[in-house]
Design a protein around this motif. Structure first.
Motif, mmCIF file in Angstrom:
data_model
loop_
_atom_site.group_PDB
_atom_site.id
_atom_site.type_symbol
_atom_site.label_atom_id
_atom_site.label_comp_id
_atom_site.label_asym_id
_atom_site.label_seq_id
_atom_site.Cartn_x
_atom_site.Cartn_y
_atom_site.Cartn_z
ATOM 1 N N GLU A 481 -5.782 -4.253 1.897
ATOM 2 C CA GLU A 481 -5.028 -3.381 2.795
ATOM 3 C C GLU A 481 -3.656 -3.987 3.102
ATOM 4 O OE1 GLU A 481 -6.312 -0.322 4.984
ATOM 5 O OE2 GLU A 481 -6.987 -0.218 2.912
ATOM 6 N N ALA A 482 -3.638 -5.297 3.395
ATOM 7 C CA ALA A 482 -2.368 -5.963 3.668
ATOM 8 C C ALA A 482 -1.481 -5.980 2.429
ATOM 9 C CB ALA A 482 -2.624 -7.387 4.164
ATOM 10 N N GLY A 483 -2.084 -6.122 1.259
ATOM 11 C CA GLY A 483 -1.306 -6.120 0.027
ATOM 12 C C GLY A 483 -0.611 -4.792 -0.224
ATOM 13 N N ILE A 484 -1.270 -3.690 0.120
ATOM 14 C CA ILE A 484 -0.654 -2.370 -0.032
ATOM 15 C C ILE A 484 0.623 -2.297 0.799
ATOM 16 C CG2 ILE A 484 -0.933 0.080 0.518
ATOM 17 C CD1 ILE A 484 -3.916 -0.245 -0.213
ATOM 18 N N VAL A 485 0.548 -2.765 2.054
ATOM 19 C CA VAL A 485 1.710 -2.743 2.939
ATOM 20 C C VAL A 485 2.792 -3.684 2.414
ATOM 21 C CG1 VAL A 485 2.517 -3.145 5.291
ATOM 22 C CG2 VAL A 485 0.271 -2.116 4.910
ATOM 23 N N ALA A 486 2.390 -4.865 1.966
ATOM 24 C CA ALA A 486 3.360 -5.845 1.472
ATOM 25 C C ALA A 486 4.130 -5.305 0.273
ATOM 26 C CB ALA A 486 2.642 -7.141 1.097
ATOM 27 N N GLN A 487 3.449 -4.580 -0.623
ATOM 28 C CA GLN A 487 4.140 -4.035 -1.795
ATOM 29 C C GLN A 487 5.114 -2.942 -1.395
ATOM 30 O OE1 GLN A 487 4.287 -5.274 -4.623
ATOM 31 N NE2 GLN A 487 5.050 -3.697 -6.008
ATOM 32 N N ARG A 488 4.746 -2.122 -0.436
ATOM 33 C CA ARG A 488 5.679 -1.104 0.044
ATOM 34 C C ARG A 488 6.971 -1.753 0.544
ATOM 35 N NH1 ARG A 488 1.706 2.716 3.785
ATOM 36 N NH2 ARG A 488 0.953 4.082 2.107
ATOM 37 N N ILE A 489 6.817 -2.796 1.364
ATOM 38 C CA ILE A 489 7.989 -3.477 1.912
ATOM 39 C C ILE A 489 8.786 -4.138 0.801
ATOM 40 C CG2 ILE A 489 8.729 -5.375 3.414
ATOM 41 C CD1 ILE A 489 6.314 -4.700 5.205
ATOM 42 N N SER A 490 8.106 -4.771 -0.148
ATOM 43 C CA SER A 490 8.798 -5.467 -1.234
ATOM 44 C C SER A 490 9.623 -4.504 -2.076
ATOM 45 C CB SER A 490 7.775 -6.185 -2.129
ATOM 46 O OG SER A 490 7.074 -7.184 -1.421
ATOM 47 N N VAL A 491 9.058 -3.351 -2.414
ATOM 48 C CA VAL A 491 9.752 -2.398 -3.283
ATOM 49 C C VAL A 491 10.927 -1.755 -2.551
ATOM 50 C CG1 VAL A 491 9.502 -0.223 -4.550
ATOM 51 C CG2 VAL A 491 7.740 -1.985 -4.718
ATOM 52 N N LEU A 492 10.726 -1.358 -1.305
ATOM 53 C CA LEU A 492 11.816 -0.729 -0.567
ATOM 54 C C LEU A 492 12.893 -1.747 -0.207
ATOM 55 C CD1 LEU A 492 9.803 1.779 1.641
ATOM 56 C CD2 LEU A 492 11.149 2.241 -0.413
ATOM 57 N N ALA A 493 12.511 -3.019 -0.074
ATOM 58 C CA ALA A 493 13.515 -4.062 0.097
ATOM 59 C C ALA A 493 14.347 -4.202 -1.175
ATOM 60 C CB ALA A 493 12.849 -5.390 0.445
ATOM 61 N N ALA A 494 13.692 -4.163 -2.332
ATOM 62 C CA ALA A 494 14.414 -4.257 -3.601
ATOM 63 C C ALA A 494 15.392 -3.109 -3.761
ATOM 64 C CB ALA A 494 13.425 -4.287 -4.763
ATOM 65 N N ALA A 495 15.008 -1.920 -3.309
ATOM 66 C CA ALA A 495 15.898 -0.769 -3.397
ATOM 67 C C ALA A 495 17.158 -0.976 -2.563
ATOM 68 C CB ALA A 495 15.164 0.488 -2.940
ATOM 69 N N ALA A 496 17.075 -1.836 -1.551
ATOM 70 C CA ALA A 496 18.227 -2.137 -0.693
ATOM 71 C C ALA A 496 18.941 -3.414 -1.124
ATOM 72 C CB ALA A 496 17.765 -2.271 0.760
ATOM 73 N N GLY A 497 18.572 -3.970 -2.288
ATOM 74 C CA GLY A 497 19.223 -5.178 -2.776
ATOM 75 C C GLY A 497 18.708 -6.458 -2.164
#
Length: 544
Positions: A481-497
């Motif tokens: 469950e925590a990994g799902i949230v972590a990946q969301r943050i990681s990908v959307l962070a990447a979209a912001a550089g």
């Protein structure tokens, strides 16, 4: 409903698994394997003597990164994609962007050269993906396949549509199912180095991989429903897994995206005849004795279920810390200390581009120290806790974790600790002494300069609720469950550089004291967010 296979597990032993840094110290005191030599496990699982189907080059663009979020779809009701047929180009994109190779590191400093779409401890990538389409796709017949990300190839393991026994054992096979995607774990790939501690790392990586599949499926017009509670023996037999060194961890039911947020009822067919066992041969290099990670194997055996456990809905509220209310004045509640995450979103966030850009900051992560604009902070956090379709409840369910954010260098948000609320908004938690935690993080993980980060995210889980609702399976479910949230943050962070670095090098007690959690709530993920500086590390994007 199935019962945990080992209800008499030692509570003291389970408490040990929930500890973080102290557990690392004790486990590493036993010694750990050396990497970089001929005994390294292969980075990808490779079968011999089985049919291989080369997939077409994946599309360079697949859609918006936010289509898996129900709130985003509601805001764009006419534009949301939905796919009724899972054709070969869609399969190619789904598998590549979920767990394929994104870039390759080269040069004299290339210690861990192969980088996939999700983060992995030392790039060991213990997760293996198996796909079972309900029908054929182009020249690809219906059947069970293993995905080889190094060659972008599917290896055929069985033929035919999804069998009744597998649908019953997983609680899947709902109306409109296009395919099942199974995330399994090959423990040896990580345990040869990390020994028993690999169980934590593997569970986290499954969660991040599942989270990525949810993102990619949404962009492609698929609704992926996560099944945590299934009959392990049936799924392992179907995939030809030994259930010891490699075992299934999560099953995703892929179907067309429909407006309704409630999943259709699962199939009520009888299980049908058991599938015959298969033992497909694959290449092995590492010969380390599995006895060196016997604790890992024991915990995994204790987590097994007999029969599907999806019938019992979960009490979502039991997993969360009490809500932190607004600050009060003599006239009642105020909005002081709240940071709304409602800055205008960009028109389009291309998921394929964000995944190719996603990284962990390099081996030595020194953020550049520039302030983070409020809109970028909002963009990477606003969708983090959106509901996930899963077998926890019939309707999509908020992830069973809590999220705290230590803002260090952002425009529009005062430095300090916040809790991510449902609005979505950041709710300030004044009076928390965060400086000691930052110093600890810099000391425990010197390869990451956390003091220069824009923000540090802490994800925590209620281990007592996990044990109560899921038994010994709760450890891996909550880390997923925590990994799902972590990946969301990681990908959307990447979209912001931005880069997002997952680190397990923290003192459990200090972080728990900072976020105000008791013994039941334990931190399971720390993400350091910042812009990566230029370095001599050279990573070549893999293009098609």
């Amino acid at each position: 409903m199935g019962e945990s296979a080992a209800g008499a597990a030692d509570p003291a032993g389970l408490r040990f698994w929930w500890r973080t840094f102290e557990g690392v110290q004790e486990l590493f005191a036993e010694g750990h394997g050396e990497e970089g030599g001929p005994e390294d496990p292969l980075p990808t699982k490779t079968y011999r003597g089985l049919p291989r189907h080369v997939l077409s080059p994946p599309a360079r663009r697949i859609g918006d990164a936010r289509w898996s979020f129900a709130d985003f779809r509601r805001a764009h009701p006419k534009d949301g994609p939905s796919r009724d047929v899972l054709d070969e180009p869609a399969l190619s994109a789904l598998l590549h962007y979920t767990y394929g190779l994104g870039r390759m590191e080269s040069g004299p400093h290339a210690v861990w050269p192969y980088h996939r779409m999700v983060a992995s401890a030392r790039c060991f990538y213990p997760v293996e993906l198996y796909l079972w389409p309900a029908e054929g796709a182009g020249d690809l017949p219906a059947g069970c396949y293993h995905y080889d990300p190094a060659h972008h190839v599917l290896t055929g393991l069985r033929s035919g549509g999804i069998p009744r026994e597998l649908r019953t054992a997983t609680g899947t096979g709902r109306e409109g199912t296009l395919a099942l995607l199974v995330a399994a774990v090959c423990f040896r790939k990580t345990a040869f180095r990390y020994r028993d501690y690999a169980y934590r790392l593997c569970a986290q990586e499954v969660g991040m991989t599942v989270g990525n599949a949810l993102l990619v499926g949404g962009a492609l017009g698929l609704r992926a429903r996560v099944h945590h509670r299934f009959d392990d023996a049936v799924v392992n037999r179907a995939l030809g897994l030994d259930g010891d060194e490699e075992t299934a961890f999560a099953v995703l039911d892929l179907s067309p995206w429909r407006p309704s947020g409630t999943a259709p009822a699962p199939c009520d067919e009888e299980p049908g005849a058991p599938l015959p066992a298969i033992r497909p041969r694959h290449v092995r290099t590492n010969t380390a004795d599995p006895a060196t990670w016997s604790g890992l194997a024991a915990l995994d055996r204790a987590s097994r279920l007999t029969g599907a456990g999806w019938e019992a809905p979960v009490d979502r509220d039991a997993f969360h810390l009490p809500a932190d209310g607004p600050e009060h004045s003599a006239d009642g509640p105020t909005t002081t200390g709240r940071v709304p995450l409602t800055a205008a979103e960009p028109e389009h966030v291309e998921l394929a581009e964000a995944l190719r850009a996603r990284d962990s900051g390099g081996r030595m992560f020194l953020p550049d120290g520039r302030p983070l604009p409020a809109r970028q902070l909002a963009g990477l956090l606003r969708h983090a806790l959106e509901p996930v379709p899963s077998d926890h409840t019939e309707a999509a369910c908020r992830p069973l974790v809590d999220c705290h954010v230590l803002v260090l260098n952002a425009v529009g948000a005062a430095t300090g600790l916040y809790r991510l609320g449902a609005a979505p908004e950041l709710v300030a938690l004044p009076g928390r002494d965060w400086r000691g935690v930052v110093s600890m993080l810099c000391d425990r993980t010197p390869s990451v300069n956390s003091a220069k980060a824009n923000a540090i995210v802490f994800l925590s889980a209620n281990r007592i609720a996990g044990d109560r609702w899921f038994g010994d399976r709760g450890y891996r479910i909550l880390h997923q469950e925590a990994g799902i949230v972590a990946q969301r943050i990681s990908v959307l962070a990447a979209a912001a550089g931005l880069s997002a670095r997952v680190t397990n090098g923290y003192h459990d007690g200090l972080v728990r004291a900072l976020i105000g959690a008791g013994a039941a709530h334990v931190p399971v993920f720390t993400l350091v967010i910042g812009r990566r500086r230029a370095s001599a590390q050279y990573e070549v994007p893999l293009t098609w």
